[in-house]
Design an enzyme around this catalytic site. Sequence first.
Site, PDB file in Angstrom:
ATOM      1  N   THR A  18      40.003 -17.360  40.037  1.00  0.00           N
ATOM      2  CA  THR A  18      39.235 -17.945  40.936  1.00  0.00           C
ATOM      3  C   THR A  18      38.917 -16.951  42.316  1.00  0.00           C
ATOM      4  O   THR A  18      38.429 -16.972  42.849  1.00  0.00           O
ATOM      5  CB  THR A  18      39.877 -19.588  41.099  1.00  0.00           C
ATOM      6  N   ASN A  19      40.285 -16.280  41.521  1.00  0.00           N
ATOM      7  CA  ASN A  19      40.825 -14.862  42.868  1.00  0.00           C
ATOM      8  C   ASN A  19      39.453 -14.051  42.321  1.00  0.00           C
ATOM      9  O   ASN A  19      39.001 -13.081  43.298  1.00  0.00           O
ATOM     10  CB  ASN A  19      41.446 -14.309  43.227  1.00  0.00           C
ATOM     11  N   HIS A 114      49.642 -13.687  47.655  1.00  0.00           N
ATOM     12  CA  HIS A 114      51.312 -14.062  47.517  1.00  0.00           C
ATOM     13  C   HIS A 114      50.355 -15.710  48.186  1.00  0.00           C
ATOM     14  O   HIS A 114      50.323 -15.984  48.536  1.00  0.00           O
ATOM     15  CB  HIS A 114      52.141 -13.936  47.501  1.00  0.00           C
TER      16      HIS A 114
HETATM   17  C1  GAR Z   1      46.555 -17.529  43.322  1.00  0.00           C
HETATM   18  O1  GAR Z   1      46.293 -18.934  44.537  1.00  0.00           O
HETATM   19  C2  GAR Z   1      47.856 -16.817  43.494  1.00  0.00           C
HETATM   20  O2  GAR Z   1      48.004 -16.798  45.186  1.00  0.00           O
HETATM   21  C3  GAR Z   1      48.678 -16.931  42.603  1.00  0.00           C
HETATM   22  O3  GAR Z   1      48.135 -17.835  41.498  1.00  0.00           O
HETATM   23  C4  GAR Z   1      47.167 -17.843  41.750  1.00  0.00           C
HETATM   24  C5  GAR Z   1      46.453 -17.308  40.983  1.00  0.00           C
HETATM   25  O4  GAR Z   1      44.875 -18.085  41.400  1.00  0.00           O
HETATM   26  N1  GAR Z   1      49.819 -16.449  43.490  1.00  0.00           N
HETATM   27  C6  GAR Z   1      50.547 -15.647  43.254  1.00  0.00           C
HETATM   28  O5  GAR Z   1      51.278 -17.089  42.370  1.00  0.00           O
HETATM   29  C7  GAR Z   1      51.468 -14.323  42.377  1.00  0.00           C
HETATM   30  N2  GAR Z   1      53.157 -15.136  42.852  1.00  0.00           N
HETATM   31  P1  GAR Z   1      43.497 -18.161  40.237  1.00  0.00           P
HETATM   32  O6  GAR Z   1      43.947 -17.139  39.141  1.00  0.00           O
HETATM   33  O7  GAR Z   1      42.871 -18.656  40.538  1.00  0.00           O
HETATM   34  O8  GAR Z   1      43.296 -16.648  40.751  1.00  0.00           O
END
Ligand code: GAR
Length: 219
Positions: A18-19, A114
């Site tokens: 999603t990021n 993070h």
């Molecule tokens: C994100 O929310 C990020 O903060 C976290 O993983 C998620 C990935 O979501 N990252 C960590 O925990 C790194 N230590 P996404 O795949 O939907 O972007």
Amino acid sequence: MSSTERTRVLILISGSGTNLQAIIDSQAKGELNIDIVGVISDRPDAYGLQRAAKAHIHTEIIDYKSHKSRKSFDAALTALLTKLHPDLIVLAGYMRILAEATVNAYEGKLLNVHPSLLPAYPGLNTYARALAAGEIWHGSTVHFVVPELDAGPPILQYRVKITANETEAALQARVQQGEYIIYPQAINWFTEGRITYGDGQASVDGKILTKPFIINEIE
Ligand code: GAR
């Protein structure tokens, strides 16, 4: 890199992406002067790979399970990084710790998001730990990456106030909405040369950051 050239951005994922999607969308709106030169996943089933393909972005999989050793996985990643020669590597939910040599090779060119207000709660399960501790605030941090896990200097934080009886899922959803704001913002600052890294510290517009910029959720 001249000011007219776009920053070559490589995005590493392990999951939903999603990021990654927020960065793709921001670029599509003309907010980011970047070329996303590739998306690399360490998991073949990461949904983010489909998001990348839909946006016609080059994808690569380095399946951790198909490598006999950490060394061979790291070598495969290094080869890909060399091939794609990014100006900036964006860790977007990439759940594997990068080798120290990789971090050093791309010093000052590596960002991570993070899900905590670093230096609080490095590592995993940040939502559950913050809730269990009875914290008032939680959030997310964009920071430069250093070899020590989640220890690099913070640049931008998104902060939310924990509500009564908040569930982990609800808190995560609110915090992630903020990640979709602060990550494209930090990438934009990087492309404009506004944020830099040196001697373990982040600077903005040439001034060392003693604390990150904080964006609060609008209540
Ligand atoms: C994100 O929310 C990020 O903060 C976290 O993983 C998620 C990935 O979501 N990252 C960590 O925990 C790194 N230590 P996404 O795949 O939907 O972007």
